[in-house]
Design a protein around this motif. Structure first.
Motif, PDB file in Angstrom:
ATOM      1  N   LEU A 246      15.243   1.934  -2.089  1.00  0.00           N
ATOM      2  CA  LEU A 246      14.433   0.659  -2.059  1.00  0.00           C
ATOM      3  C   LEU A 246      14.873  -0.460  -2.419  1.00  0.00           C
ATOM      4  CD1 LEU A 246      11.270   2.433  -3.563  1.00  0.00           C
ATOM      5  CD2 LEU A 246      11.110   1.571  -1.241  1.00  0.00           C
ATOM      6  N   GLN A 247      15.896  -0.343  -3.434  1.00  0.00           N
ATOM      7  CA  GLN A 247      16.462  -1.579  -3.634  1.00  0.00           C
ATOM      8  C   GLN A 247      17.594  -1.867  -2.686  1.00  0.00           C
ATOM      9  OE1 GLN A 247      18.957  -0.562  -7.118  1.00  0.00           O
ATOM     10  NE2 GLN A 247      17.258   0.212  -8.502  1.00  0.00           N
ATOM     11  N   VAL A 248      18.344  -1.064  -1.936  1.00  0.00           N
ATOM     12  CA  VAL A 248      19.203  -1.423  -0.702  1.00  0.00           C
ATOM     13  C   VAL A 248      18.097  -2.204   0.201  1.00  0.00           C
ATOM     14  CG1 VAL A 248      20.678  -0.667   1.040  1.00  0.00           C
ATOM     15  CG2 VAL A 248      20.818   0.274  -1.214  1.00  0.00           C
ATOM     16  N   ILE A 249      17.172  -1.625   0.433  1.00  0.00           N
ATOM     17  CA  ILE A 249      16.290  -2.270   1.423  1.00  0.00           C
ATOM     18  C   ILE A 249      15.925  -3.955   1.280  1.00  0.00           C
ATOM     19  CG2 ILE A 249      13.771  -2.029   2.482  1.00  0.00           C
ATOM     20  CD1 ILE A 249      14.203   1.102   2.472  1.00  0.00           C
ATOM     21  N   ALA A 250      15.392  -3.777  -0.135  1.00  0.00           N
ATOM     22  CA  ALA A 250      15.111  -5.241  -0.655  1.00  0.00           C
ATOM     23  C   ALA A 250      16.226  -5.997  -0.445  1.00  0.00           C
ATOM     24  CB  ALA A 250      14.578  -5.029  -2.003  1.00  0.00           C
ATOM     25  N   TYR A 270      10.460   5.257   4.549  1.00  0.00           N
ATOM     26  CA  TYR A 270       9.038   5.317   3.716  1.00  0.00           C
ATOM     27  C   TYR A 270       8.114   6.324   4.385  1.00  0.00           C
ATOM     28  CZ  TYR A 270      10.199  -0.202   3.349  1.00  0.00           C
ATOM     29  OH  TYR A 270      10.771  -1.083   3.254  1.00  0.00           O
ATOM     30  N   MET A 271       8.424   6.925   5.558  1.00  0.00           N
ATOM     31  CA  MET A 271       7.473   8.216   5.957  1.00  0.00           C
ATOM     32  C   MET A 271       8.119   9.305   4.944  1.00  0.00           C
ATOM     33  SD  MET A 271       6.902   8.644   9.957  1.00  0.00           S
ATOM     34  CE  MET A 271       8.602   8.469  10.454  1.00  0.00           C
ATOM     35  N   ASP A 272       9.502   9.553   4.709  1.00  0.00           N
ATOM     36  CA  ASP A 272      10.025  10.731   3.935  1.00  0.00           C
ATOM     37  C   ASP A 272       9.712  10.282   2.421  1.00  0.00           C
ATOM     38  OD1 ASP A 272      11.557  11.098   6.395  1.00  0.00           O
ATOM     39  OD2 ASP A 272      12.760  12.674   5.100  1.00  0.00           O
ATOM     40  N   PHE A 285       3.025   2.880   2.412  1.00  0.00           N
ATOM     41  CA  PHE A 285       2.262   3.388   3.580  1.00  0.00           C
ATOM     42  C   PHE A 285       2.097   2.429   4.654  1.00  0.00           C
ATOM     43  CE2 PHE A 285      -1.666   4.099   6.108  1.00  0.00           C
ATOM     44  CZ  PHE A 285      -1.318   5.335   6.453  1.00  0.00           C
ATOM     45  N   SER A 286       1.825   1.275   4.254  1.00  0.00           N
ATOM     46  CA  SER A 286       1.580   0.244   5.456  1.00  0.00           C
ATOM     47  C   SER A 286       3.013  -0.007   5.992  1.00  0.00           C
ATOM     48  CB  SER A 286       0.769  -0.859   5.090  1.00  0.00           C
ATOM     49  OG  SER A 286       1.581  -1.482   3.869  1.00  0.00           O
ATOM     50  N   SER A 287       4.206  -0.102   5.341  1.00  0.00           N
ATOM     51  CA  SER A 287       5.450  -0.512   5.726  1.00  0.00           C
ATOM     52  C   SER A 287       5.758   0.297   6.624  1.00  0.00           C
ATOM     53  CB  SER A 287       6.463  -0.673   4.552  1.00  0.00           C
ATOM     54  OG  SER A 287       5.927  -1.368   3.601  1.00  0.00           O
ATOM     55  N   ILE A 288       5.386   1.594   6.965  1.00  0.00           N
ATOM     56  CA  ILE A 288       5.833   2.695   8.098  1.00  0.00           C
ATOM     57  C   ILE A 288       5.398   1.875   9.441  1.00  0.00           C
ATOM     58  CG2 ILE A 288       5.483   4.814   9.043  1.00  0.00           C
ATOM     59  CD1 ILE A 288       4.801   5.695   6.264  1.00  0.00           C
ATOM     60  N   GLU A 289       4.290   1.559   9.622  1.00  0.00           N
ATOM     61  CA  GLU A 289       3.708   0.970  10.673  1.00  0.00           C
ATOM     62  C   GLU A 289       4.428  -0.306  11.087  1.00  0.00           C
ATOM     63  OE1 GLU A 289      -0.538  -0.415  12.810  1.00  0.00           O
ATOM     64  OE2 GLU A 289      -0.388  -0.406  10.594  1.00  0.00           O
TER      65      GLU A 289
END
Length: 356
Positions: A246-250, A270-272, A285-289
């Protein structure tokens, strides 16, 4: 008129060499093949195509072998290919125009790598510096790089590569890379390549350490930085290192806002994370879509090295899965159809099940 040579290093490539040479025989003026110790029919095949064949004693150094091969060429330009690569598009006039109108420039050609992931064939696309003006050489024992300050320019030459499917050179590559790393322990590129080999060996905990160190050191403008981030995130998924991921993604969200591969791996991440700990990671959850929709908005692009489908059928399929799991069957069928229309078999199979 500028002259062009095909320059290759080979060893025991009788299964692939003729295919490669056939694809370039009407494009180049000369063929230079340096053999590093073949015991099969490689040299006979090379001679049958009129190649100039030389021997080089292997010294565990790909740059040394490539540079020796380049020294044997008397042409103005050199096209560097491996035996398990072959040109698939009609590009003779494109190459000729490039070498006639460019001097101190290096041509980057598109390579399509076939590989297997989760039992499926996938295709990765990257641009590699392979059209070299005379005098340009390589550095690095393995995963050698062109050593030149000349600017790079993409050329519409498409090369197919299936060596990853039929041969496994991971152990050999890893040994050479670790030797290189012992001499240059803070080389971010070598650290990245070591991490890739451990990832291929599915030793994800070890791979993560090397990717993490490479990521810490890599300059923002490094040509392979995008690929490093993607490989790092896939490894963090495998290790369930979700907080680190999550830190890398940010950190990368703005830099890689236009990369379909980045948003695709984010969607999978996000799914995993959700499946691993729904209570803790429910907020993603909403970030998956959003991630997979963003992939489709960007589409297939040549800006980055990428896997084919992350901006089209693979993203559409994963949106179908997301909507099916959340009970939005109309949307699920819509995206499965989109994916199937683009030739993705898993989407077609899913549609058959839903229509029963």
């Amino acid at each position: 008129m500028k002259t062009l040579a095909l320059v290759m290093i080979v060893k025991n490539e009788e299964k692939h060499l003729a295919r490669c040479l056939q694809s370039v025989q009407h494009i180049v003026d000369d063929v230079i093949i340096v053999d590093t110790g073949s015991t099969d029919g490689t040299k006979d095949i090379a001679c049958s195509f009129g190649a100039n064949v030389f021997h080089f004693e292997w010294v565990n150094d790909f740059s040394a072998a490539r540079n020796y091969a380049l020294m044997q060429s008397t042409c103005d330009w050199n096209l560097v290919l491996d035996a398990d690569e072959y040109i698939v598009n009609d590009c003779k006039h494109i190459i000729r125009h490039f070498i006639e109108t460019n001097e101190r420039t290096i041509g980057r050609i598109k390579r399509i790598d076939e590989f297997v992931q989760n039992g499926e064939k996938r295709y990765a696309q990257s641009y590699l510096s392979r059209l070299l003006p005379k005098g340009v050489t390589y550095v690095g024992k393995i995963h050698e790089q062109v050593d030149s300050p000349f600017p790079r320019k993409n050329v519409d030459v498409e090369v197919y590569h299936d060596g990853y499917v039929y041969t496994n050179k991971t152990e050999r590559n890893l040994q050479l890379l670790l030797e290189e790393l012992s001499q240059h322990p803070t080389d971010d590129y070598v650290l990245y390549q070591v991490g890739k080999q451990y990832k291929l060996l599915m030793q994800f905990n070890v791979a993560e350490k090397y990717f993490e160190e490479s990521y810490r050191l890599v300059p923002l403008g490094a040509w392979y930085r995008h690929s490093l981030v993607i490989d790092y995130l896939y490894t963090l998924i495998a290790n369930r290192s979700f907080e680190k991921g999550l830190q890398v993604i940010a950190q990368e969200q703005k830099r890689l806002h236009d990369s379909p591969d980045f948003h695709f791996v984010c969607g999978l991440f996000y799914m995993d994370a959700m499946f691993y700990n729904m209570e803790r990671y429910a907020y993603v959850f909403s970030s998956i879509e959003r991630s997979f929709i963003r992939c489709l908005e960007i589409g297939e692009t040549d800006k980055y090295d990428r896997v084919r489908g992350t901006g089209s059928f693979l993203a559409a399929y994963n949106l179908g899965v997301f909507y099916e799991v959340t009970g939005q069957m109309g949307k699920a069928i819509h995206f499965y159809k989109q994916s199937a229309h683009e030739g993705y078999e898993k989407a077609s199979e899913r549609l058959k099940v839903l229509r029963q």
